[in-house]
Design a protein around this motif. Structure first.
Motif, short mmCIF file in Angstrom:
data_model
loop_
_atom_site.label_atom_id
_atom_site.label_comp_id
_atom_site.label_asym_id
_atom_site.label_seq_id
_atom_site.Cartn_x
_atom_site.Cartn_y
_atom_site.Cartn_z
N VAL A 127 31.10 50.86 22.43
CA VAL A 127 30.72 51.96 21.53
C VAL A 127 30.73 53.29 22.29
O VAL A 127 31.28 54.30 21.82
N LEU A 128 30.15 53.30 23.47
CA LEU A 128 30.12 54.52 24.27
C LEU A 128 31.53 54.96 24.66
O LEU A 128 31.83 56.16 24.71
N ASP A 129 32.40 53.98 24.90
CA ASP A 129 33.77 54.30 25.30
C ASP A 129 34.57 54.89 24.15
O ASP A 129 35.61 55.53 24.36
N SER A 130 34.11 54.69 22.92
CA SER A 130 34.84 55.20 21.75
C SER A 130 34.37 56.58 21.31
O SER A 130 34.95 57.16 20.39
N VAL A 131 33.34 57.12 21.94
CA VAL A 131 32.81 58.44 21.57
C VAL A 131 33.57 59.51 22.35
O VAL A 131 33.51 59.54 23.59
N PRO A 132 34.30 60.41 21.66
CA PRO A 132 35.10 61.42 22.38
C PRO A 132 34.27 62.30 23.31
O PRO A 132 34.74 62.72 24.36
N LEU B 111 32.03 61.52 25.19
CA LEU B 111 31.67 60.81 26.42
C LEU B 111 32.91 60.34 27.17
O LEU B 111 32.86 59.33 27.87
N ASP B 112 34.01 61.08 27.03
CA ASP B 112 35.23 60.69 27.72
C ASP B 112 35.06 60.64 29.23
O ASP B 112 35.71 59.84 29.91
N TRP B 113 34.18 61.47 29.76
CA TRP B 113 33.95 61.48 31.21
C TRP B 113 33.30 60.17 31.69
O TRP B 113 33.46 59.77 32.85
N LEU B 114 32.59 59.51 30.77
CA LEU B 114 31.91 58.28 31.13
C LEU B 114 32.82 57.05 31.04
O LEU B 114 32.60 56.05 31.73
N GLY B 115 33.87 57.15 30.20
CA GLY B 115 34.72 56.00 29.92
C GLY B 115 35.23 55.26 31.14
O GLY B 115 35.10 54.02 31.22
N PRO B 116 35.82 55.93 32.13
CA PRO B 116 36.37 55.21 33.28
C PRO B 116 35.34 54.43 34.09
O PRO B 116 35.71 53.59 34.92
N TRP B 117 34.06 54.68 33.87
CA TRP B 117 33.01 53.96 34.59
C TRP B 117 32.45 52.78 33.81
O TRP B 117 31.66 52.01 34.35
N LEU B 118 32.84 52.65 32.56
CA LEU B 118 32.34 51.55 31.73
C LEU B 118 33.17 50.29 31.97
O LEU B 118 34.41 50.36 32.02
N SER C 140 34.05 47.96 30.12
CA SER C 140 34.96 47.58 29.04
C SER C 140 36.12 48.55 28.86
O SER C 140 36.93 48.38 27.95
N HIS C 141 36.21 49.57 29.71
CA HIS C 141 37.17 50.65 29.50
C HIS C 141 38.62 50.17 29.46
O HIS C 141 39.43 50.67 28.67
#
Length: 293
Positions: free
Chosen positions: A229-234, A236-243, A245-246
């Protein structure tokens, strides 16, 4: 334990039993035996295998082709080539079904033993807490491989039974033979397996925090959903590579010619980081935990 070891343990009950060569392999074999003797394990594998079966039957039963762009990717190509049943099954299983089953297994690793009152007996054996953690993690990883393979094999089997089989057109537009396409599908399976290793480590750590396996299972699955869910929020794009499930669905490069290994390497590095951090946290918690059950 030999008689001599029993005498030493009696004389010095606080001393840890000496590890014997090969005890780690024996413990791993016992863990896998217990895991795959459970009806729950086979029920989860059957549920995963049922996903491509249901997709293939639904497509076959319809009188028209699935509209392009509707439903999972590659769905509209199933009627032309049964190869895409397995690939579509993986795409459907990765976001929810695979994390759900992996969360059940990983969350049960330590908490399940504590809940059943068998954890202290495992630690009495000359295994050690580190070795027990490693064995539990490897057992969960083997289940990840089994679950991924179940989806692929079931998809290929039902795809070959209900639809034509032949050369596969890749995303780059080039065509490869069916044999090479199978190799690429297996590579995607390896990609999916690597993707789930971080979740296994998270589940192992959470499992050391509680004696209630259901709680550890639920927490692991919730974290898997929250990460996506967090990875799908635009915003929070800066957070995506650290998740963790990215990169779960980033295996498109394996369906191009030539193959680009960038996404596989980035995914492996990310999952390795989660394994290292969560493994260290699990050890820190488990090594100081009072085992009362």
């Amino acid at each position: 334990m030999s008689p001599a070891e029993s005498v030493r343990a009696t004389a010095n009950p606080g001393a840890a039993p000496a590890a014997r060569p090969g005890v780690g392999w024996a413990l791993l074999a016992s863990e896998l035996s217990v895991l795959f003797r459970r009806w729950r394990t086979w029920a989860m594998l059957a549920a995963l295998a049922a996903v491509p079966l249901l997709i293939a039957i639904a497509v076959r039963a319809t009188t028209h082709e699935p509209p392009a762009g509707r439903g999972p990717q590659f769905l509209s190509q199933i009627t032309h080539n049964g190869f895409f049943v397995g690939l579509t099954g993986l795409l459907v299983c990765i976001p929810l079904f695979l994390p759900l089953t992996v969360g059940v297994v990983a969350g049960d690793t330590i908490a399940g033993e504590a809940g059943h009152g068998t954890l202290r007996y495992l630690l009495i054996a000359p295994a050690g807490r580190i070795r027990l953690l490693v064995v539990k993690y490897l057992g969960a990883a083997v289940f990840c491989a089994a679950g991924t393979l179940a989806v692929i094999v079931a998809g290929l089997a039902i795809g070959a039974a209900l639809f034509p089989i032949g050369p596969v057109t890749l995303l780059s537009g080039s065509t490869v033979g069916f044999g090479e396409a199978i190799v690429r599908l297996l590579l995607i399976g390896v990609f999916v397996l690597i993707s789930l290793l971080g979740l296994c480590a998270i589940g192992l750590f959470i499992s050391t925090l509680t004696n209630v396996p259901v709680g550890a299972m639920a927490a692991t699955v919730v974290l898997a959903v929250m990460s996506q869910v967090l990875d799908s929020v635009p915003q929070l794009d800066w957070l995506g590579p650290w998740l963790f499930s990215h990169y779960w669905l980033s295996f498109a490069d394996l369906l191009r010619e030539p193959i680009s290994w960038t996404s596989l390497g980035d995914n492996a590095l990310l999952q390795l980081g989660y394994v290292a951090v969560c493994g260290a946290l699990a050890y820190g918690r488990f090594s100081t935990k009072d085992i009362l059950s």
